[in-house]
Design a protein around this motif. Structure first.
Motif, PDB file in Angstrom:
ATOM      1  N   MET A  13       0.822  -1.209   0.000  1.00 49.09           N
ATOM      2  CA  MET A  13       0.000   0.000   0.000  1.00 49.09           C
ATOM      3  C   MET A  13       0.864   1.270   0.000  1.00 49.09           C
ATOM      4  SD  MET A  13      -2.668  -1.382   2.888  1.00 49.09           S
ATOM      5  CE  MET A  13      -3.616   0.132   2.979  1.00 49.09           C
ATOM      6  N   ASN A  14       2.211   1.082  -0.137  1.00 48.96           N
ATOM      7  CA  ASN A  14       3.169   2.199  -0.058  1.00 48.96           C
ATOM      8  C   ASN A  14       3.058   2.927   1.272  1.00 48.96           C
ATOM      9  OD1 ASN A  14       5.322   3.709  -1.111  1.00 48.96           O
ATOM     10  ND2 ASN A  14       3.936   5.350  -1.789  1.00 48.96           N
ATOM     11  N   GLU A  15       2.930   2.128   2.343  1.00 44.58           N
ATOM     12  CA  GLU A  15       2.892   2.672   3.703  1.00 44.58           C
ATOM     13  C   GLU A  15       4.018   2.018   4.511  1.00 44.58           C
ATOM     14  OE1 GLU A  15       1.250   5.061   4.950  1.00 44.58           O
ATOM     15  OE2 GLU A  15      -0.389   5.434   3.531  1.00 44.58           O
ATOM     16  N   TYR A  16       5.232   2.315   4.088  1.00 42.19           N
ATOM     17  CA  TYR A  16       6.403   1.679   4.702  1.00 42.19           C
ATOM     18  C   TYR A  16       6.597   2.086   6.154  1.00 42.19           C
ATOM     19  CZ  TYR A  16       7.755   0.102   0.053  1.00 42.19           C
ATOM     20  OH  TYR A  16       7.776  -0.510  -1.181  1.00 42.19           O
TER      21      TYR A  16
ATOM     22  N   TYR B 102      20.790  -4.862   9.282  1.00 45.40           N
ATOM     23  CA  TYR B 102      19.774  -3.829   9.529  1.00 45.40           C
ATOM     24  C   TYR B 102      20.397  -2.438   9.438  1.00 45.40           C
ATOM     25  CZ  TYR B 102      16.125  -1.073  11.733  1.00 45.40           C
ATOM     26  OH  TYR B 102      15.168  -0.120  11.991  1.00 45.40           O
ATOM     27  N   PHE B 103      21.534  -2.250  10.097  1.00 42.61           N
ATOM     28  CA  PHE B 103      22.182  -0.943  10.062  1.00 42.61           C
ATOM     29  C   PHE B 103      22.721  -0.620   8.669  1.00 42.61           C
ATOM     30  CE2 PHE B 103      22.296  -1.632  14.684  1.00 42.61           C
ATOM     31  CZ  PHE B 103      21.765  -0.401  15.096  1.00 42.61           C
ATOM     32  N   LYS B 104      23.089  -1.647   7.939  1.00 39.52           N
ATOM     33  CA  LYS B 104      23.555  -1.449   6.565  1.00 39.52           C
ATOM     34  C   LYS B 104      22.417  -0.974   5.662  1.00 39.52           C
ATOM     35  CE  LYS B 104      25.921  -3.956   2.826  1.00 39.52           C
ATOM     36  NZ  LYS B 104      26.462  -5.286   2.399  1.00 39.52           N
ATOM     37  N   ARG B 105      21.191  -1.441   5.947  1.00 37.40           N
ATOM     38  CA  ARG B 105      20.038  -1.117   5.115  1.00 37.40           C
ATOM     39  C   ARG B 105      19.187   0.017   5.682  1.00 37.40           C
ATOM     40  NH1 ARG B 105      19.518  -2.299   0.300  1.00 37.40           N
ATOM     41  NH2 ARG B 105      17.388  -3.095   0.308  1.00 37.40           N
TER      42      ARG B 105
ATOM     43  N   ALA C 297      19.457   3.264   5.889  1.00 38.04           N
ATOM     44  CA  ALA C 297      19.240   4.426   5.015  1.00 38.04           C
ATOM     45  C   ALA C 297      18.205   4.105   3.930  1.00 38.04           C
ATOM     46  CB  ALA C 297      20.554   4.861   4.381  1.00 38.04           C
ATOM     47  N   HIS C 298      18.259   2.893   3.416  1.00 37.76           N
ATOM     48  CA  HIS C 298      17.289   2.473   2.388  1.00 37.76           C
ATOM     49  C   HIS C 298      15.880   2.465   2.968  1.00 37.76           C
ATOM     50  CE1 HIS C 298      15.403   0.209  -0.843  1.00 37.76           C
ATOM     51  NE2 HIS C 298      15.064  -0.737   0.018  1.00 37.76           N
ATOM     52  N   PHE C 299      15.721   1.903   4.166  1.00 39.17           N
ATOM     53  CA  PHE C 299      14.406   1.862   4.804  1.00 39.17           C
ATOM     54  C   PHE C 299      13.871   3.277   5.048  1.00 39.17           C
ATOM     55  CE2 PHE C 299      15.889  -2.370   6.765  1.00 39.17           C
ATOM     56  CZ  PHE C 299      15.399  -3.075   5.670  1.00 39.17           C
ATOM     57  N   ARG C 300      14.741   4.174   5.494  1.00 40.84           N
ATOM     58  CA  ARG C 300      14.317   5.555   5.756  1.00 40.84           C
ATOM     59  C   ARG C 300      13.883   6.236   4.462  1.00 40.84           C
ATOM     60  NH1 ARG C 300      19.099   7.486  10.001  1.00 40.84           N
ATOM     61  NH2 ARG C 300      18.181   6.497  11.861  1.00 40.84           N
TER      62      ARG C 300
ATOM     63  N   SER D  99       6.785   7.346   1.137  1.00 39.35           N
ATOM     64  CA  SER D  99       5.524   6.627   1.313  1.00 39.35           C
ATOM     65  C   SER D  99       4.346   7.584   1.193  1.00 39.35           C
ATOM     66  CB  SER D  99       5.491   5.947   2.681  1.00 39.35           C
ATOM     67  OG  SER D  99       6.501   4.977   2.793  1.00 39.35           O
ATOM     68  N   ASN D 100       3.139   7.010   1.092  1.00 35.42           N
ATOM     69  CA  ASN D 100       1.929   7.833   1.086  1.00 35.42           C
ATOM     70  C   ASN D 100       1.737   8.523   2.434  1.00 35.42           C
ATOM     71  OD1 ASN D 100       1.397   7.002  -1.522  1.00 35.42           O
ATOM     72  ND2 ASN D 100       0.042   5.321  -0.872  1.00 35.42           N
TER      73      ASN D 100
END
Length: 549
Positions: free
Chosen positions: A88-91, A219-222, A224-227, A233-234
């Motif tokens: 739903m693009n609600e990360y 997790y720490f490596k990724r 920035a990607h998650f943020r 996101s919507n």
């Protein structure tokens, strides 16, 4: 329309294949490590091996059940919910679910570890040696829920590599600690075998610590990607903390029961086999313990290598099906159902029959020549039953991905009731084979009910699955026959120079027979184009390398 449907099917198959490849690699390597350690472990335990392995299995079955309750199905529930909101693009909601899940998993870990530690005297089944084993396993329960939750978070993004790699690191650290302590206690200090088993089970904590550190690195490596995903996101959905917990728990409870399905069947065996055998046979406690070790510990450790194939498919299927359900894409759901069942047959059937074909040398390589014929027959039956075990793992996961949790639990309880009904008479008449056959009957019922429901309400391509089953079945049977012949020839040739029942000789025969049989299966499925259904375009490159037209 057909082109669109086909492209959707290819895309979903490729995504599932990619995810399954990572999870399968991690799971299989972990299982192989978890089986190979038994060879030196057996040597160092000597005459105490069967008793030590029975004690290990007894403690581990209880631990597995408590751990599943401690994990509470949260990883799969998190994977499903994160995938749902991501679609739903609600990360941002997915990340908040993960953070709330961390608090919940930590609390469950503390509670469950305390129950296992302080409740050990009530769970020992009348065997005081089980108590120190359960005490050592309680430490692992403290941190594994948090580790598993983080794996579920990555799986919600369909990122399977962190889970697979952490799983391998976890197992590697565990095995190293197990072997080091077993050698020091049994060979150097000539200590107590119960103490050695307790340290071998404490290795679960050591492995979990390393697995958690590996996931933390990813997790720490990724991060920035998650943020970045959250920022784009919507951000229109706001879910209150209370609702987040309710969603996690509502999704988790069925996962507890279904995730513990195989373990529940094993616990039924554990707490019924001993009293039934005491009443119907003249076997001593040591002999009954050896028989229990034969099917519940020895064979189970090997067939779990095959079942890990099904587990990898199950873990991959849940978020993909959840995404398709969220999007209301019935065509994709049907395609996913067909893909996962086809992939299951393509991998699980030959793996199980292959293990059955080399059961004799394989069992001797890992567990020695004691109870040679009986142990090999037990492994053969266990291998066949593992197909039904793996099928239940996959079909129950499909039901969970389609939000049919309650119905899947209902069908599992029906299968469990059937197992309980036939357990006593089957052990009475079949002895050590009784628990295996009762498990097969119970899971056969549960699998039938689930497949019937999936066919009626969501659908799968029956014609395609039937064709896959026939081709895979023929290829697997030919592989089985070739492997059996190779075992016979191998034993005959080695007997000229050495004892064919020795550990090294048996390992050589098992490996050569497995490789030749596996090549036959691969060749047949590539030649008949059966592999194309599963591997798609990758089959062409394999055919080119093997010069198959």
């Amino acid at each position: 329309m057909n082109e669109i449907d086909n492209s959707q099917g290819d895309a979903s198959r490729d995504k599932m294949l990619s995810g399954s490849a990572w999870m399968t690699a991690g799971s299989i390597f972990s299982r192989i490590l978890g089986a190979i350690y038994i060879i030196p472990w057996r040597q160092w335990f000597g005459d105490y091996f069967y008793r030590g392995n029975a004690l290990y299995g007894f403690g581990y079955n209880i631990y597995s059940f408590v751990l599943i309750v401690a994990i509470a199905g949260i990883p799969s529930a998190i994977a499903k919910q994160v995938s749902h909101y991501n679609a739903m693009n609600e990360y941002g909601v997915g990340i908040r679910i993960y953070k709330r899940g961390l608090v919940l998993s930590a609390a469950l870990g503390i509670i469950s570890a305390s129950i296992l530690y302080f409740g050990a005297p009530l769970l020992d089944g009348g065997n005081a040696n089980v108590i120190p084993v359960l005490h050592s396993l309680a430490w692992a329960v403290l941190i594994i829920p948090t580790m598993s939750l983080t794996r579920g978070y990555f799986q919600g993004y369909q990122e399977m590599a962190p889970s697979a790699i952490s799983q391998f690191v976890e197992q590697l650290a565990r095995v190293i600690y197990m072997l080091a302590t077993a050698y020091i206690i049994m060979e150097v200090l000539h200590g107590n075998w119960v103490t050695a088993v307790s340290q071998s089970t404490f290795a679960a904590f050591i492995g979990a610590a390393f697995g958690t550190l590996t996931l933390g690195f990813y997790y720490f490596k990724r991060r920035a990607h998650f943020r970045g995903l959250v920022a784009n996101s919507n951000n229109q959905i706001r879910v209150e903390p209370k609702q987040l917990y309710q969603e996690i728990i509502a999704q988790s409870v069925p996962f507890i029961i279904l995730g513990a399905g195989i373990t529940i069947f094993q616990l039924i065996d554990q707490y019924t086999f001993f009293p039934i055998m005491r009443n119907i046979s003249g076997f001593s406690e040591t002999e009954i313990s050896d028989l229990f070790a034969m099917f519940a510990a020895n064979s189970n450790k090997l067939i779990m290598i095959s079942i890990s194939l099904a587990s990898a498919l199950a873990v991959t299927a849940v978020p993909l099906l959840s995404e398709a359900l969220t999007n209301g894409n019935k065509t994709q759901i049907k395609s996913q159902n067909t893909n996962v069942l086809s992939m299951f047959m393509f991998t699980m059937i030959p793996a199980a029959l292959g293990m059955a074909a080399i059961a004799g040398p394989l069992n001797r390589a890992f567990y020695g020549a004691q109870y040679r014929s009986l142990a090999a027959n037990v492994l053969t039956v266990s291998s066949i039953v593992s197909i039904l075990m793996g099928l239940f793992v996959v079909t129950s996961a499909v039901m969970q991905g389609l939000s049919e949790n309650k119905r899947a639990v209902k069908y599992f309880f029906i299968g469990t009731a059937v197992k309980l009904i036939v357990q006593w008479p089957l052990i009475h008449f079949l002895g050590v084979f009784g628990p295996l056959i009762s498990t097969a009957i119970g899971l056969l019922v549960a699998n039938y009910l689930i497949l019937r429901y999936l066919k009626g309400h969501f659908g799968y391509d029956t014609k395609a699955l039937n064709a896959t089953f026939v081709h895979v079945g023929v290829g697997s049977l030919l592989m089985y026959v070739v492997a059996v012949i190779m075992v016979y020839i191998g034993n005959m040739l080695i007997s000229i120079f050495a004892n064919p029942y020795g550990t090294i000789a048996s390992a050589i025969v098992a490996v050569i027979s497995a490789v030749v049989g596996g090549f036959i299966y691969l060749y047949i499925t590539l030649k008949t184009r059966t592999a194309d259904v599963i591997l798609g375009a990758r089959s062409d490159s394999l055919r080119a390398k093997l010069r198959i037209r």
